[in-house]
Enzyme design. Structure first.
Site, PDB file in Angstrom:
ATOM      1  N   THR A 210       0.863  -1.186   0.000  1.00  0.00           N
ATOM      2  CA  THR A 210       0.000   0.000   0.000  1.00  0.00           C
ATOM      3  C   THR A 210       0.897   1.231   0.000  1.00  0.00           C
ATOM      4  O   THR A 210       1.631   1.470   0.955  1.00  0.00           O
ATOM      5  CB  THR A 210      -0.897  -0.007   1.249  1.00  0.00           C
ATOM      6  OG1 THR A 210      -1.654  -1.211   1.222  1.00  0.00           O
ATOM      7  CG2 THR A 210      -1.829   1.188   1.270  1.00  0.00           C
TER       8      THR A 210
ATOM      9  N   ASN B  53      -9.888   1.086   2.439  1.00  0.00           N
ATOM     10  CA  ASN B  53      -9.511   0.875   3.841  1.00  0.00           C
ATOM     11  C   ASN B  53     -10.094   1.965   4.745  1.00  0.00           C
ATOM     12  O   ASN B  53     -10.602   1.680   5.826  1.00  0.00           O
ATOM     13  CB  ASN B  53      -7.985   0.838   3.989  1.00  0.00           C
ATOM     14  CG  ASN B  53      -7.451  -0.574   3.843  1.00  0.00           C
ATOM     15  OD1 ASN B  53      -8.200  -1.494   3.531  1.00  0.00           O
ATOM     16  ND2 ASN B  53      -6.170  -0.756   4.065  1.00  0.00           N
TER      17      ASN B  53
ATOM     18  N   CYS C   3      -2.918  -1.756   9.081  1.00  0.00           N
ATOM     19  CA  CYS C   3      -3.468  -1.103   7.894  1.00  0.00           C
ATOM     20  C   CYS C   3      -4.429   0.048   8.179  1.00  0.00           C
ATOM     21  O   CYS C   3      -4.171   1.184   7.781  1.00  0.00           O
ATOM     22  CB  CYS C   3      -4.155  -2.138   7.019  1.00  0.00           C
ATOM     23  SG  CYS C   3      -3.042  -3.474   6.578  1.00  0.00           S
TER      24      CYS C   3
HETATM   25  C1  UGA Z   1      -7.554  -4.669   6.340  1.00  0.00           C
HETATM   26  C2  UGA Z   1      -8.603  -4.811   5.209  1.00  0.00           C
HETATM   27  O1  UGA Z   1      -9.783  -5.472   5.713  1.00  0.00           O
HETATM   28  C3  UGA Z   1      -8.039  -5.598   4.035  1.00  0.00           C
HETATM   29  O2  UGA Z   1      -8.975  -5.635   2.976  1.00  0.00           O
HETATM   30  C4  UGA Z   1      -6.756  -4.918   3.574  1.00  0.00           C
HETATM   31  O3  UGA Z   1      -6.130  -5.632   2.520  1.00  0.00           O
HETATM   32  C5  UGA Z   1      -5.770  -4.828   4.731  1.00  0.00           C
HETATM   33  O4  UGA Z   1      -6.371  -4.086   5.816  1.00  0.00           O
HETATM   34  C6  UGA Z   1      -4.527  -4.137   4.226  1.00  0.00           C
HETATM   35  O5  UGA Z   1      -4.592  -2.953   3.887  1.00  0.00           O
HETATM   36  O6  UGA Z   1      -3.488  -4.794   4.053  1.00  0.00           O
HETATM   37  P1  UGA Z   1      -6.664  -6.278   8.298  1.00  0.00           P
HETATM   38  O7  UGA Z   1      -5.993  -5.054   8.839  1.00  0.00           O
HETATM   39  O8  UGA Z   1      -5.873  -7.531   8.172  1.00  0.00           O
HETATM   40  O9  UGA Z   1      -7.265  -5.976   6.826  1.00  0.00           O
HETATM   41  O10 UGA Z   1      -7.859  -6.614   9.281  1.00  0.00           O
HETATM   42  P2  UGA Z   1      -9.451  -6.446   9.322  1.00  0.00           P
HETATM   43  O11 UGA Z   1     -10.060  -7.784   9.373  1.00  0.00           O
HETATM   44  O12 UGA Z   1      -9.925  -5.540   8.282  1.00  0.00           O
HETATM   45  O13 UGA Z   1      -9.627  -5.786  10.785  1.00  0.00           O
HETATM   46  C7  UGA Z   1      -9.054  -4.541  11.113  1.00  0.00           C
HETATM   47  C8  UGA Z   1      -9.510  -4.096  12.478  1.00  0.00           C
HETATM   48  O14 UGA Z   1     -10.871  -3.728  12.478  1.00  0.00           O
HETATM   49  C9  UGA Z   1      -9.382  -5.140  13.587  1.00  0.00           C
HETATM   50  O15 UGA Z   1      -8.866  -4.539  14.749  1.00  0.00           O
HETATM   51  C10 UGA Z   1     -10.806  -5.621  13.802  1.00  0.00           C
HETATM   52  O16 UGA Z   1     -11.045  -6.103  15.104  1.00  0.00           O
HETATM   53  C11 UGA Z   1     -11.568  -4.352  13.534  1.00  0.00           C
HETATM   54  N1  UGA Z   1     -12.959  -4.592  13.119  1.00  0.00           N
HETATM   55  C12 UGA Z   1     -13.236  -5.169  11.922  1.00  0.00           C
HETATM   56  C13 UGA Z   1     -13.994  -4.184  13.944  1.00  0.00           C
HETATM   57  O17 UGA Z   1     -13.762  -3.651  15.066  1.00  0.00           O
HETATM   58  N2  UGA Z   1     -15.289  -4.370  13.535  1.00  0.00           N
HETATM   59  C14 UGA Z   1     -15.582  -4.943  12.342  1.00  0.00           C
HETATM   60  O18 UGA Z   1     -16.782  -5.073  12.020  1.00  0.00           O
HETATM   61  C15 UGA Z   1     -14.539  -5.362  11.516  1.00  0.00           C
END
Ligand code: UGA
Length: 440
Positions: A122, A212, A264
């Site tokens: 990114t 994101n 991210c």
């Molecule tokens: C995120 C994006 O979802 C990916 O599509 C992207 O490729 C990635 O960043 C990146 O830029 O490389 P990631 O950081 O691995 O992925 O994790 P997520 O599953 O998106 O969760 C991120 C945070 O949001 C976590 O702390 C999670 O607990 C929180 N979250 C997620 C919530 O609090 N509520 C939700 O409904 C979803």
């Protein structure tokens, strides 16, 4: 079959490299970190990512995937080079491009024949132009190349699945030749009718940040709604469910919690605001989402203090340290905030995470690490769920209560059974579900 070099063996590089080799191409994953490459060559995977070990093993055995530190040599022989090095957050909130620029210089010097150079990391909007300029300046062999921006959307913890079954593939390039090469690489996905977005480099770069930051915004929104639910006696899960049924909203990323973390969302949301400011554009919504997230992390400690009173001298068990389940990554994890607040206020912190314990211990050596939730809650005055690992969903709350000094729980992920907590006489709180605590 294409010859592909992937520079950078972090989450994105390693998963992408292994995934592309599974599509039938010959992939060499490169890194300047000798220890990492030696480990990978011995079959040891440096990160915890479900399914990645099997994916790598399968392709190494098939002779399609290998590892190397000889970046110049591998690049010179490749048809396509992926840049997948880290872009950590710099001091002013913008991404630090040092590694990307170094790789671009190496590429310029090393490519011999026509090569497609593709950035997966990114990178700030406009990086494509900078990378192309550096390659041209160093291109002593006079080799032709095309530049491509191919952002990755995989999530940690679900990276292999996301790579193999993406919602879409975004390819930003300047000419048809590069589009053709990239489509060829992702042919198996093309056949599966994955949508391909072919666009300019700038649009591709923007799509990644806009996606994101939007997801971060969605989480901050539901977190604020959950706080409202707490105040008015509504149930945030019912609210989110009903909202999500509306196809325009969608039910995904509407789970309230202790705030988003990871490598991210926090970094990319800040970078988007900074990049926009640099060109005279205010993205107030995302700026607010970042503030809300900081507030939400702090709010979790306030909630705990309301339950426990003064935490000084108390023993608090923190269950879950990773920023989300199925990863050992603790970067920007809300658990860091909770642990630091507890320690700063004189509490003893017993902590447990199925895989992220050691990483947190490096960051905060004052925590006492345990190997099971049962040991962690023993003699604790309260426990806090910070990550929604499955093993916590099914924990025996009666056993926990009997092992604890006091029966107090803060469930920041809303995974524990409220009626069970009530039946056992726990004093507890969660995020946006107070109404249920009163009703059940
Ligand atoms: C995120 C994006 O979802 C990916 O599509 C992207 O490729 C990635 O960043 C990146 O830029 O490389 P990631 O950081 O691995 O992925 O994790 P997520 O599953 O998106 O969760 C991120 C945070 O949001 C976590 O702390 C999670 O607990 C929180 N979250 C997620 C919530 O609090 N509520 C939700 O409904 C979803």
């Amino acid at each position: 079959m294409k010859r592909i070099a992937v520079i950078g063996t972090g989450y994105v590089g390693l998963v992408s490299g292994a995934g592309i080799s599974d599509f039938g191409h010959r992939v060499i994953c490169c890194d300047i970190d000798k220890t990492k490459i030696e480990k990978l060559t011995r079959g040891q995977i440096p990160i915890y990512e479900p399914g990645l070990d099997a994916l790598i093993a399968r392709n190494v055995i098939a002779g399609r995937l290998s590892f190397s530190t000889a970046i110049e040599k591998e690049v010179a022989q490749a048809d396509v080079v992926y840049i997948a090095v880290g872009t950590p957050q710099g001091e002013n909130g913008a991404a630090d491009l040092t590694a990307v620029k170094t790789v671009a210089g190496t590429l310029g010097k090393s490519i011999k024949d026509y090569t497609v150079i593709c950035t997966k990391s990114t990178v700030p909007i406009g990086t494509g132009k900078i990378v192309q300029k550096i390659i041209k300046e160093n291109n002593t062999n006079g080799a032709t190349f095309d530049y491509v921006s191919n952002p990755e959307f995989l999530r940690e913890g679900a990276a292999v699945k996301d790579f193999m079954h993406p919602d879409r593939i975004v390819i930003g390039a300047t000419g048809q030749k590069a589009f053709d090469v990239m489509e060829d690489i992702y042919r198996p996905l093309y056949i599966r009718e994955t949508p391909f977005i072919l666009t300019s480099v700038e649009s591709a770069e923007t799509i990644k940040y806009a996606s994101n930051a939007f997801l971060a915004l969605k989480i901050s929104y539901i977190n604020e709604i959950s706080n409202l639910c707490d105040a008015v006696g509504a149930d945030v899960h019912t609210v989110a469910k009903a909202m999500g049924i509306d196809g325009r909203i969608s039910p995904k990323f509407l789970h309230p919690g202790p705030g988003f973390g990871g490598s991210c969302f926090p970094k990319d949301a800040s970078a988007l605001v900074t990049m926009a400011e640099d060109v005279g554009v205010s993205i107030n919504t995302v700026r607010a989402a970042i503030q809300t997230n900081e507030f939400q992390k702090e709010l979790m400690f306030s909630k705990l203090k309301k339950l426990v009173g003064n935490v000084a001298g108390k023993t608090v068990a923190v269950l879950g340290l990773a920023f989300k389940p199925e990863t050992d990554d603790v970067r920007e994890s809300p658990a860091i905030n909770m642990v630091n607040n507890l320690l700063a206020n004189g509490a003893r912190v017993k902590a447990y995470d199925p895989v992220a314990g050691e990483n947190m211990k490096v960051l905060i050596p004052e925590i006492d690490l345990y190997v099971s939730w049962e040991d962690t809650v023993t003699d604790a005055d309260a426990f806090v769920i910070m990550t929604e690992w499955n093993e916590f969903r099914s924990m025996d709350l009666e056993l926990a209560k009997n092992a604890m000094t006091e029966a107090i729980v803060l469930d920041t992920r809303n995974i524990l059974n409220i009626s069970e907590l009530k039946r056992l006489g726990f004093k507890f709180d969660n995020v946006g579900r107070k109404v249920l605590s009163d009703q059940l």
